[in-house]
Write a protein that holds these residues in place. Structure first.
Motif, PDB file in Angstrom:
ATOM      1  N   GLY B  93      24.890 -11.367  -2.429  1.00 16.46           N
ATOM      2  CA  GLY B  93      24.170 -10.596  -1.428  1.00 16.46           C
ATOM      3  C   GLY B  93      23.703 -11.404  -0.238  1.00 16.46           C
ATOM      4  O   GLY B  93      22.732 -11.019   0.425  1.00 16.46           O
ATOM      5  N   ALA B  94      24.373 -12.511   0.058  1.00 23.95           N
ATOM      6  CA  ALA B  94      23.935 -13.364   1.170  1.00 23.95           C
ATOM      7  C   ALA B  94      23.954 -12.616   2.499  1.00 23.95           C
ATOM      8  O   ALA B  94      23.083 -12.812   3.344  1.00 23.95           O
ATOM      9  CB  ALA B  94      24.817 -14.610   1.249  1.00 23.95           C
ATOM     10  N   GLU B  96      23.719  -9.267   2.949  1.00 23.39           N
ATOM     11  CA  GLU B  96      22.615  -8.303   2.924  1.00 23.39           C
ATOM     12  C   GLU B  96      21.276  -9.020   3.099  1.00 23.39           C
ATOM     13  O   GLU B  96      20.352  -8.465   3.699  1.00 23.39           O
ATOM     14  CB  GLU B  96      22.624  -7.516   1.608  1.00 23.39           C
ATOM     15  N   ALA B  97      21.170 -10.218   2.569  1.00 19.68           N
ATOM     16  CA  ALA B  97      19.913 -10.956   2.713  1.00 19.68           C
ATOM     17  C   ALA B  97      19.591 -11.259   4.175  1.00 19.68           C
ATOM     18  O   ALA B  97      18.447 -11.531   4.515  1.00 19.68           O
ATOM     19  CB  ALA B  97      19.951 -12.256   1.905  1.00 19.68           C
ATOM     20  N   GLY B  99      20.160  -8.914   6.318  1.00 17.67           N
ATOM     21  CA  GLY B  99      19.839  -7.588   6.834  1.00 17.67           C
ATOM     22  C   GLY B  99      21.005  -6.654   7.077  1.00 17.67           C
ATOM     23  O   GLY B  99      20.796  -5.551   7.593  1.00 17.67           O
ATOM     24  N   LYS B 101      24.533  -4.472   6.058  1.00 15.97           N
ATOM     25  CA  LYS B 101      25.379  -3.813   5.069  1.00 15.97           C
ATOM     26  C   LYS B 101      26.817  -4.264   5.258  1.00 15.97           C
ATOM     27  O   LYS B 101      27.254  -4.525   6.377  1.00 15.97           O
ATOM     28  CB  LYS B 101      25.302  -2.300   5.268  1.00 15.97           C
ATOM     29  N   ILE B 102      27.542  -4.327   4.146  1.00  8.34           N
ATOM     30  CA  ILE B 102      28.977  -4.541   4.212  1.00  8.34           C
ATOM     31  C   ILE B 102      29.642  -3.192   4.032  1.00  8.34           C
ATOM     32  O   ILE B 102      29.410  -2.488   3.045  1.00  8.34           O
ATOM     33  CB  ILE B 102      29.419  -5.541   3.126  1.00  8.34           C
TER      34      ILE B 102
END
Lengths: 345, 345, 345, 345
Positions: B93-94, B96-97, B99, B101-102
């Protein structure tokens, strides 16, 4: 150019490079679970007298601070630090980028006092509506500080006590820890550090390694899932053995302390050389960073031959600057610098 | 144990270690502005036929992906990627971390198609209320992909065209780029890559270096302030020369391509060895990752002597697994593996 | 209990509630694109003399500050603000939670000066390695400030000039903007505000509305995709009409200014009443927040009948406290307060 | 235009507006600690049969989801949700903006099954290197779902059991909870909800209120410092009474359930009216959202007089659309719609 602007101007201690060559063909699993990492962990735990500690290897200081701090805090919490703390001024907002405010305390010498932490804590909780401000969630200090000063054992004990009473994990940034441990006036051992804080790290980048910082987690509640955090923050090196081999070499027979001492010897040589010439210093540093106040005229001349870091203007004609020594500093260069300054007076 | 589970089981190419030793006593400034970094930059820009590119050196892949992607997107934007993309599944989740979305696209072979990007873009902008969903802000692909497949030049051109028409910067993760460049069926050169995307990186960790990834920024609007981003994300190595020296060595006389070829030779040796025995493969990979489907019985036996990565169950008695070769793979080990599998049939 | 602790102790201006009742059965589309919102936008643009402005309605102040600031900054940038700014102290780290540092400037009265901004900007860009610290990316001020003080037109012009020269968007928090506009010593109109900054907001929560803040974006480059940002930050109210109807009512015939004046009249009544008794004030506030310094003994007695906000200890026996008036403050309550204080002397 | 595109096209239930008028002059403290909020809390706790619950009032749904989810997860954790979940598709990446990935599960009807959660959990923990992917940290569902379907009591019990066994807090988004509670085939009470999950919210915006969502926290470990989180995420309304008064009105004597029933009656009227005409539905919804599949020709004609939401193309000549009823839907409008469709066949 002879470089004194920081403590990472050379490569690595020769023994480390040789070890890398010797082990180069070994096949190991990735991400820090190889035998070299395991051995390095064992050496470090022994050096810290902390058999139950968790030891992790990360690549650099900003990354390590970010990973540790963001793993501890809940979203509404901040980290207490000196206004001059590395996380507060020289990490391009890395901590804030993980969502957390740095709650700064004033500091003239880079250190913060137990009373300051207690007062900040009390001020928060005595506020009629504490939920409108950031809750102090942990405390960050450096040993030595950004100003080259060191905490005494009693200062650390007082901080530790307040932190534990307030439920604030204490994190010690040890990017230059070796230099702090062997300073002449230091009464703090690695085991003391491990006993008094919840998590700290042992800096390799500035003391003999190519790169690398060893995080030591003492507080059991902070251990959980830390590898996820390292991975997410980009610190889980694929060839983790590179870090393991380096710390193995530094800690298997005291190399880390030995080379730290050399840096301190060089720093004291410089300090004495300048003191004898009548120069004063911006901070009372007993570690590898020295902050003499020199005439701008001399500084200008020096800059043709030496590098140093500008620190701050002191008056119209003088500035405080930083000279760093390290494990790799050559004695003849320090002596030459002292002579050249003398000649410029 | 003979290791095939990944492509980072050994140290570095010997020439790199020797160069580190030779240069060890040099004093250089920190953070990637030393002469070795400058030379490495020049070599890479030449290899990419991109004199105006900006080249930066970071430590690892997750860190590089995070730094590049978060430097490009505004807060409401996401990055388009294959559902199997490294950023989508193996970085804790790097992204997302930071901020973002993929926005995943289905993919059977690790690649995404120009039409898929166009459709996703159209679907977003044709929505009656697009502001309720994440806006596509850039596109991420890997060359080769996580499945060992490679984009052809015409596929890349189509993707590039759609991305430019839609105003979506195209970012190519080249953690294994060398292996993609020299695959037998590859018609894509480094200069093609540089021409068709906005930013990409050349992986060192998996191709000869101790660690390190070279980011090449082509699109001028993406260059601004990138060093701040590297620093904030923990990728600005104090001893930046460590990265410079390695890429200098890899690119000064074609070493990067030469050792990439060895890995492909070894991969083809393995592929042919298993094909001849009648085994099929999960993906049509022409690069250094091979995904044979083997009987679980054989896999169990192999695991006493070899390491490989489990990929997925194919049926009750068979699994797809991953064997990686690399610049360091020994021919005799591949041959031994083939023989051992044959003996186990 | 008679409440003076803040300026949101009552509901809404009666005309607003009646309008809500009248329009209750109308069917409108959601999320702020209904006719009431459109009318409110037109009124506000006219009042600001800014026909090309974008106007958006959000629910509360912290949300508005967070949305505006995070929409403007790139990840490595911070927002410059007074050390006492609302974003710096009373939003539970909402700005940091979006990844950005607040670069605080010292301030005794809640205001920051153009020179301070220029100096901070110069200090950053003159640093030998600016990428190691947070880049100033915009400037945040409040009108009136947290201390009730207001910027004069020339102060705003100076700030605006520096901001434009440095490329720093200027954002004005107008949670209490009405009270600032009508203060006796104010020489700043709504049109001036709109001309001198890049984005600001007109507070409704503290001036007549149930809730709601109207963001006015003047700078064209800041307008893009702002609705995405509102949605992501939780500010895109489903029944957006609730905000539209309120601002329509407040701005269709000057109600906003009219009721702001009442608050100022009440504040001046209180200020004069206490000044005549010889009490001094912590700040020279001409707006609806008054900060008298009163004996703790009197404060204790008052607290049985009145609410106020404790501000800070002044000496062993005195404290500065905050009394707020508002559009809803009853004159008889202010008179009673003055009498009661007199009686307690 | 007669509006059916969503369930927030009117203002508030008249009784709420009257109550706002009646209480308008009361002076109350801010931020949700006034008597109206306290009464509303007591009513809700009673309705949920949960005397120890914590009840908080927030403004909107996206804000509530963001606040709850980010308060629960650690940085490396993600929230499990249906691929069609509101947080996954219609919140502009609000969850990712707080740093967390949404781990989506396939779903045809908007619901997720206990087995899916168990499988995802097992897959994560059985991975050889789980720290390379996002750790499941909680589960999010909606009751009713985005497709109008509802979980049965046994489905909720199964989910609850798995969540508790796996240590994953279960969060129920109840933006339309009332409509789910009174659906004809519902066997789930408010008390059941409160017993089976760790935290949920009762939607006001779509059921009678101007705006507002009541978060009910059951799990003691999730209660700590939640007000900080509300404040940081912009949800701590200054005039918190506005939310208290509304929920007080909705829950003091069953108004919430009563008006929910009306919406369901209207939805069933519409469903029957279209079923009788032979139209089928995209989902088996028994709640206030109905998804008939209609000829595009008819839809085009209807759009001159009615609003509805386009859902998806079904074939070349038909589309699924969404018609919402609500507490405010007029029976004559539903009847007219049915007639008009009939006339258009």
């Amino acid at each position: 150019m002879i470089r004194f602007e920081c403590d990472y101007t050379e490569g690595a201690h020769e023994r480390i490079l040789k070890r890398l060559l010797e082990t180069n063909d070994e096949q190991t699993p990735g991400y820090g679970v190889d035998d070299h990492c395991e051995k390095a962990r064992a050496y470090i735990k022994e050096a810290c007298d902390s058999p139950n500690a968790d030891v992790h290897f990360l690549v650099g200081g900003t990354q390590t601070n970010t990973t540790v701090i963001s793993s501890i805090l809940r979203p509404h919490q901040g980290v207490v630090a000196a206004v001059s703390g590395h996380v507060a001024v020289h990490e391009t907002g890395a901590i804030e980028a993980t969502g957390h405010k740095i709650l700064t305390l004033p500091s003239g010498d880079g250190k913060i006092r137990a009373e300051q932490v207690q007062d900040l804590y009390d001020a928060h909780w005595n506020d009629a509506a504490p939920e409108h401000s950031v809750q102090p969630g942990m405390v960050y200090i450096s040993q030595p500080t950004e100003n080259g000063t060191i905490y005494s054992k009693s200062e650390l004990e007082a901080l530790s006590r307040v932190c534990r009473e307030c439920g604030l994990p204490l994190f010690i940034d040890g990017a230059r820890l070796g230099y702090g441990l062997v300073a002449e006036d230091s009464d703090v051992s690695l085991a003391d550090i491990a006993k008094l804080c919840d998590v700290f790290y042992i800096g390799g980048t500035k003391i003999g390694a190519l790169m690398g910082e060893a995080v030591v987690i003492l507080n059991g509640t902070l251990k959980k899932d830390f590898r996820y955090m390292i991975k997410q923050k980009g610190g889980l090196l694929a060839k983790g053995r590179m870090l393991g081999i380096q710390f193995e070499t530094l800690f298997e027979d005291g190399l880390y302390v030995e080379i730290s001492k050399h840096a301190i010897d060089m720093a004291m040589l410089l300090q004495n050389g300048l003191s004898e010439q009548g120069f004063s210093f911006q901070y009372r540093s007993t570690t590898n960073q020295q902050f003499p106040i020199l005439p701008d005229r001399i500084l200008k001349a020096l800059s043709e031959k030496y590098t140093y870091s500008f620190w701050e203007k002191v008056d119209d004609a003088h500035s405080a600057v930083r000279f760093c020594t390290s494990w790799a500093t050559k004695k003849e260069n320090v002596e030459l610098l002292i002579q050249d300054i003398k000649a410029l007076r």
